[in-house]
Design a protein around this motif. Structure first.
Motif, PDB file in Angstrom:
ATOM      1  N   ASN A  37      -5.905  -0.885 -12.736  1.00 14.99           N
ATOM      2  CA  ASN A  37      -6.871   0.380 -12.752  1.00 14.99           C
ATOM      3  C   ASN A  37      -6.501   1.787 -12.272  1.00 14.99           C
ATOM      4  O   ASN A  37      -5.379   1.633 -11.620  1.00 14.99           O
ATOM      5  CB  ASN A  37      -7.998  -0.117 -11.581  1.00 14.99           C
ATOM      6  N   TRP A  38      -6.943   2.696 -12.771  1.00 17.74           N
ATOM      7  CA  TRP A  38      -6.305   4.169 -12.585  1.00 17.74           C
ATOM      8  C   TRP A  38      -7.696   4.918 -12.491  1.00 17.74           C
ATOM      9  O   TRP A  38      -8.290   5.453 -13.569  1.00 17.74           O
ATOM     10  CB  TRP A  38      -5.640   4.654 -13.669  1.00 17.74           C
ATOM     11  N   GLU A  39      -7.945   5.474 -11.375  1.00 19.18           N
ATOM     12  CA  GLU A  39      -9.188   6.260 -11.161  1.00 19.18           C
ATOM     13  C   GLU A  39      -8.349   7.642 -10.774  1.00 19.18           C
ATOM     14  O   GLU A  39      -7.816   7.827  -9.508  1.00 19.18           O
ATOM     15  CB  GLU A  39     -10.122   6.164  -9.875  1.00 19.18           C
ATOM     16  N   SER A  40      -8.334   8.672 -11.923  1.00 20.49           N
ATOM     17  CA  SER A  40      -7.506   9.762 -11.672  1.00 20.49           C
ATOM     18  C   SER A  40      -8.082  10.964 -10.655  1.00 20.49           C
ATOM     19  O   SER A  40      -9.307  10.831 -10.418  1.00 20.49           O
ATOM     20  CB  SER A  40      -7.231  10.463 -12.964  1.00 20.49           C
ATOM     21  N   GLY A  41      -7.103  11.766 -10.088  1.00 21.30           N
ATOM     22  CA  GLY A  41      -7.728  13.062  -9.335  1.00 21.30           C
ATOM     23  C   GLY A  41      -7.396  12.747  -7.957  1.00 21.30           C
ATOM     24  O   GLY A  41      -7.003  11.418  -7.392  1.00 21.30           O
ATOM     25  N   ASN A  42      -7.357  13.726  -7.242  1.00 26.06           N
ATOM     26  CA  ASN A  42      -7.416  13.449  -5.725  1.00 26.06           C
ATOM     27  C   ASN A  42      -8.735  12.696  -5.100  1.00 26.06           C
ATOM     28  O   ASN A  42      -9.678  12.702  -5.561  1.00 26.06           O
ATOM     29  CB  ASN A  42      -7.454  14.989  -5.296  1.00 26.06           C
ATOM     30  N   GLY A  43      -8.071  11.644  -4.316  1.00 28.39           N
ATOM     31  CA  GLY A  43      -9.011  10.652  -3.864  1.00 28.39           C
ATOM     32  C   GLY A  43      -9.164   9.495  -4.661  1.00 28.39           C
ATOM     33  O   GLY A  43      -9.829   8.566  -4.210  1.00 28.39           O
ATOM     34  N   GLY A  44      -8.488   9.434  -5.794  1.00 28.11           N
ATOM     35  CA  GLY A  44      -8.743   8.199  -6.782  1.00 28.11           C
ATOM     36  C   GLY A  44      -7.780   7.077  -6.380  1.00 28.11           C
ATOM     37  O   GLY A  44      -6.977   7.052  -5.319  1.00 28.11           O
ATOM     38  N   SER A  61       0.815  -1.205   0.083  1.00 30.79           N
ATOM     39  CA  SER A  61       0.131   0.143   0.013  1.00 30.79           C
ATOM     40  C   SER A  61       0.833   1.177  -0.081  1.00 30.79           C
ATOM     41  O   SER A  61       1.762   1.419   0.919  1.00 30.79           O
ATOM     42  CB  SER A  61      -0.993   0.014   1.131  1.00 30.79           C
ATOM     43  N   THR A  62       0.561   2.238  -0.831  1.00 31.51           N
ATOM     44  CA  THR A  62       1.485   3.217  -1.122  1.00 31.51           C
ATOM     45  C   THR A  62       0.744   4.634  -1.456  1.00 31.51           C
ATOM     46  O   THR A  62      -0.530   4.436  -1.357  1.00 31.51           O
ATOM     47  CB  THR A  62       2.534   3.347  -2.068  1.00 31.51           C
ATOM     48  N   ILE A  63       1.308   5.698  -1.488  1.00 32.10           N
ATOM     49  CA  ILE A  63       0.450   6.973  -1.784  1.00 32.10           C
ATOM     50  C   ILE A  63       1.102   7.499  -2.974  1.00 32.10           C
ATOM     51  O   ILE A  63       2.489   7.444  -3.235  1.00 32.10           O
ATOM     52  CB  ILE A  63       0.899   8.211  -0.538  1.00 32.10           C
ATOM     53  N   SER A  64       0.350   8.150  -3.836  1.00 28.77           N
ATOM     54  CA  SER A  64       0.816   8.782  -4.939  1.00 28.77           C
ATOM     55  C   SER A  64       0.275  10.263  -5.115  1.00 28.77           C
ATOM     56  O   SER A  64      -0.778  10.362  -4.505  1.00 28.77           O
ATOM     57  CB  SER A  64       0.443   7.867  -6.319  1.00 28.77           C
ATOM     58  N   SER A  65       0.938  11.137  -5.877  1.00 24.94           N
ATOM     59  CA  SER A  65       0.488  12.186  -6.498  1.00 24.94           C
ATOM     60  C   SER A  65      -0.277  12.033  -7.884  1.00 24.94           C
ATOM     61  O   SER A  65      -0.205  11.075  -8.097  1.00 24.94           O
ATOM     62  CB  SER A  65       1.715  13.135  -6.718  1.00 24.94           C
ATOM     63  N   THR A  66      -0.817  13.182  -8.323  1.00 24.16           N
ATOM     64  CA  THR A  66      -1.513  13.201  -9.357  1.00 24.16           C
ATOM     65  C   THR A  66      -0.531  13.097 -10.687  1.00 24.16           C
ATOM     66  O   THR A  66       0.498  13.426 -10.561  1.00 24.16           O
ATOM     67  CB  THR A  66      -2.222  14.184  -9.582  1.00 24.16           C
ATOM     68  N   PHE A  67      -1.217  12.415 -11.835  1.00 21.59           N
ATOM     69  CA  PHE A  67      -0.080  12.399 -12.954  1.00 21.59           C
ATOM     70  C   PHE A  67      -1.109  12.381 -13.950  1.00 21.59           C
ATOM     71  O   PHE A  67      -2.312  12.280 -13.914  1.00 21.59           O
ATOM     72  CB  PHE A  67       0.943  11.053 -13.171  1.00 21.59           C
ATOM     73  N   ALA A  97      -2.070   1.927  -4.723  1.00 23.25           N
ATOM     74  CA  ALA A  97      -1.768   3.560  -4.527  1.00 23.25           C
ATOM     75  C   ALA A  97      -2.897   4.389  -4.307  1.00 23.25           C
ATOM     76  O   ALA A  97      -3.662   4.452  -5.339  1.00 23.25           O
ATOM     77  CB  ALA A  97      -0.698   4.007  -5.386  1.00 23.25           C
ATOM     78  N   ALA A  98      -3.102   5.050  -3.206  1.00 18.37           N
ATOM     79  CA  ALA A  98      -3.919   6.156  -3.043  1.00 18.37           C
ATOM     80  C   ALA A  98      -3.473   7.383  -3.684  1.00 18.37           C
ATOM     81  O   ALA A  98      -2.130   7.784  -3.168  1.00 18.37           O
ATOM     82  CB  ALA A  98      -4.284   6.240  -1.387  1.00 18.37           C
ATOM     83  N   ILE A  99      -4.352   8.196  -4.372  1.00 21.97           N
ATOM     84  CA  ILE A  99      -3.816   9.210  -5.102  1.00 21.97           C
ATOM     85  C   ILE A  99      -4.380  10.345  -3.895  1.00 21.97           C
ATOM     86  O   ILE A  99      -5.605  10.732  -4.071  1.00 21.97           O
ATOM     87  CB  ILE A  99      -4.405   9.627  -6.538  1.00 21.97           C
ATOM     88  N   LEU A 100      -3.485  11.066  -3.508  1.00 19.61           N
ATOM     89  CA  LEU A 100      -3.691  12.158  -2.484  1.00 19.61           C
ATOM     90  C   LEU A 100      -2.786  13.299  -2.884  1.00 19.61           C
ATOM     91  O   LEU A 100      -1.733  13.046  -3.081  1.00 19.61           O
ATOM     92  CB  LEU A 100      -3.614  11.661  -1.074  1.00 19.61           C
ATOM     93  N   THR A 101      -3.467  14.568  -2.857  1.00 14.61           N
ATOM     94  CA  THR A 101      -2.581  15.811  -2.924  1.00 14.61           C
ATOM     95  C   THR A 101      -2.399  16.497  -2.028  1.00 14.61           C
ATOM     96  O   THR A 101      -1.389  17.384  -1.927  1.00 14.61           O
ATOM     97  CB  THR A 101      -3.344  16.657  -4.084  1.00 14.61           C
TER      98      THR A 101
END
Length: 662
Positions: free
Chosen positions: A505-512, A299-305, A534-538
């Protein structure tokens, strides 16, 4: 000079050792970064808020650049009039900021309104507020705004900005990888689809001395015109790189702030080997993470891309994911400067040092089951060079210098109609690379030949860059002769690679979220766990809480919550990483690693929109050591050059001498 916050020579040597500068033995094309300090596999270390031998070495491909004295610019005229960093080393010079603004005609009744755009971060916001308060006395009103990483990149690429913050992480140990950021033609995105420099828009219309602009162009031409692996050529490259740093200073085109450090923290159930100085975006998670206890997925954390296409990756968030899903000919050994074979098993180099003949591994497959062949690499590299979707063409074309021919063609719109010049009414033309002329050839299924125009000592390092990854031949129809099995948008959001992880899977944007599974038929030593979520959190606080609550296995602490006395260093390993523990605010002790990056973070300007006096005024009020100590809590090294000290021509001593002391 106060660049090292503890003024310790031991600290400097450790910094150099950790970045691999002593050996200066490899790396690749750089990558934009938001200046973060989170080290998480699959993210690339850009999610925090923090933001490239020996005792000097030979400066990599930049040569020794002299001894910090007079710089030989190789030109008859020299418009550079400065000697040492001109805006105060460790000083806050509000009076000088006022002076340059008054000389430019500004005053109480004629103030300048400056828009500042930064990555979303409380720490950067604190620094920006301090700068803004100081600039008020210099007749500048600064409006602060922030954005997530991808929107920030898009905004600045389109030129919709004035001042902004970004960073650059390098991969091959040469000053060229940094000073290309300030080569004026490489900073003007509107007229150059292949631009990959800082978003400076240093065009002929820029608020700058035209003579200095031409000087910068000439100096970068000297670098590109002398690629040979000789002492003489290295000397010329080094001198030109130093001259470009001086030109940057004189115009205040870009203000260096600090050299980055990646701090990684992880829980005991993760068997983790922190990546080296190239950073997490240059390391495969299957190598960094040897195992998980009590769970099957990381389990990780990601920025947006914005894209997962190797040729269109321009930041660390997407770069780390592409590194996991795609394989190139060569690879960085867990983000260190050591280059190793990956899909290549061996290579031969011609007597003139320009032709590389690679033998490919047999039996390696893409995630769709097709075998990886030399034809796939030929298609992939040609696509990197000529596709309209490529944002990284500069690396094979200008950096590595792969042989090719060009031709003039008429510009057409999306419907195929000729585009005419508004003023003259004549058809617009542009120069393009002729695809069939590119010297990348599949000799047979397992033999690939690449020829460069001149010898280039870091070719194997550049080929390790994920932009050179294998993709299935013809999968996208953005190269002549291929109709494409997928549209570019589909491929960039649902990619097919040959790496140790495959896209889910990729759900883009903050919270994706972003999900990859381990690829069962991977040709090498695959992952020891089932996949990555990876949780996408900004938002910085949200990222920290996610890690603090053990929802992420690997993370870091933002500077606002960071406590230096919570760090317990137990050892410095054989590659210079500080290893130990960190005591979180909830009482939990996590594992800790501190690895200096080969990278620089900076404030840049749209030079078409921001006058020179305004840029200089900001440079005068930016006190790098003060900000590093009081805002960033001593986590980073103050910077005055764009080129980091480890690869500065002549090494760290030449770096310091060129800056000048207090």
């Amino acid at each position: 000079m106060p660049r090292d916050t503890d003024d310790s020579d031991t600290s400097r040597r450790r910094f150099l050792k950790a970045t691999g500068a002593a050996a200066l033995t490899s790396a690749v094309a750089g990558c934009g970064s938001d200046g973060g300090d989170t080290a998480t596999p699959g993210d690339g270390g850009d999610g925090g808020d923090g933001g490239d031998g020996g005792d000097g070495g030979d400066g990599g491909d930049g040569g020794d650049g002299g001894d910090g004295g007079t710089t030989d610019t190789g030109t008859d005229s020299d418009p550079i009039t400065i000697d040492g960093y001109p805006y105060g080393v460790g000083e806050t010079m509000i009076g000088e900021a006022q002076r340059v603004m008054e000389e430019a005609g500004y005053g109480p009744d004629n103030r300048f309104e400056l828009d500042w755009l930064q990555y979303e971060s409380p720490t950067w916001a604190e620094m920006a507020s301090t700068i803004a308060s100081r600039l008020e006395s210099a007749y500048i009103d600064m409006n602060q705004s922030s954005a997530a990483f991808s929107p920030l990149l898009e905004t600045t690429r389109n030129g919709n900005h004035m001042a902004y913050t970004l960073g650059w992480i390098a991969d091959y140990p040469g000053p060229q990888n940094f000073v290309q950021l300030i080569d004026p033609p490489n900073t003007t995105y509107a007229d150059n689809a292949a631009a990959n420099g800082a978003r400076l828009f240093w065009s002929e219309d820029a608020e700058a001395d035209p003579a200095v602009r031409q000087y910068m162009v000439d100096q970068f031409d000297r670098i590109e015109d002398n690629p040979q692996d000789t002492e003489e050529a290295a000397q010329i490259r080094g001198e030109a790189a130093v001259a470009m740093e001086e030109g940057m200073w004189q115009e205040a085109a870009l203000i260096p702030l600090y050299q980055g450090v990646t701090e990684g923290m992880w829980y005991d159930h993760v068997d983790y080997n922190p990546p080296g100085p190239m950073g997490p975006s240059r390391a495969k998670a299957s190598n960094s993470v040897a195992g998980l206890e009590g769970k099957d997925r990381l389990s990780t954390i990601s920025s947006t891309f914005s894209s997962l296409d190797p040729i269109a990756s321009g930041n660390t968030a997407s770069g780390g994911k592409i590194m996991d899903m795609f394989d190139a000919l060569t690879n960085y050994a867990n983000g260190t400067t050591e280059v190793e074979n990956l899909l290549a098993t061996e290579y031969e180099l011609s007597d003139d040092f320009t032709t590389y003949t690679f033998t490919l591994k047999e039996g390696a497959t893409f995630h769709n089951g097709d075998e990886v062949t030399a034809q796939d690499f030929e298609y992939a590299i040609k696509r990197l060079m000529v596709s309209s979707n490529s944002t990284n063409a500069r690396f094979p074309v200008s950096v590595m210098g792969i042989e090719h021919e060009t031709e003039e063609v008429t510009v057409t719109d999306d419907e195929g109609n000729t585009v005419t010049d508004t003023a003259s009414g004549e058809a617009q033309t542009t120069t393009r690379i002729v695809p069939d002329s590119i010297a990348v050839n599949a000799v047979d299924d397992y033999t690939l030949e690449i020829t460069t125009e001149n010898p280039f000592a870091f070719s194997l390092s550049v080929l390790a860059y994920s932009a050179f990854s294998a993709v299935p031949e013809g999968i996208v129809g953005d190269v002549e002769g291929y109709e494409g099995e997928m549209s570019w948008n589909e491929f960039s959001q649902n990619p097919v690679g040959a790496g140790p992880f495959e896209f889910v899977n990729w759900e883009s944007g903050n919270g994706g979220e972003f999900v990859m599974d381990a690829y069962d038929d991977y040709h090498g030593e695959g992952a020891s766990f089932d996949g990555i979520d990876a949780a996408i959190l900004t938002e910085t606080q949200a990222r920290y809480n996610y890690f603090l609550n053990e929802n992420a296995d690997i993370g870091t602490v933002p500077t606002a919550q960071y406590q230096a006395d919570s760090v317990n260093i137990e050892e410095t390993d054989d590659v210079g990483r500080d290893l130990g523990t960190y005591d979180l605010e909830n009482g939990t002790s996590v594992n800790y690693a501190r690895t200096p990056d080969i990278g620089t973070y900076y404030v840049g300007f749209n030079m078409e929109a921001v006058p020179r006096a305004v840029r200089q005024a900001m440079a005068y009020v930016v006190n790098q050591p003060e900000f590093m100590q009081n805002v960033f809590k001593g986590r980073f090294e103050p910077a005055y050059h764009l080129t980091p000290p480890q690869i500065f021509p002549g090494g760290i001593e030449a770096y310091d001498e060129h800056v000048g002391s207090e």
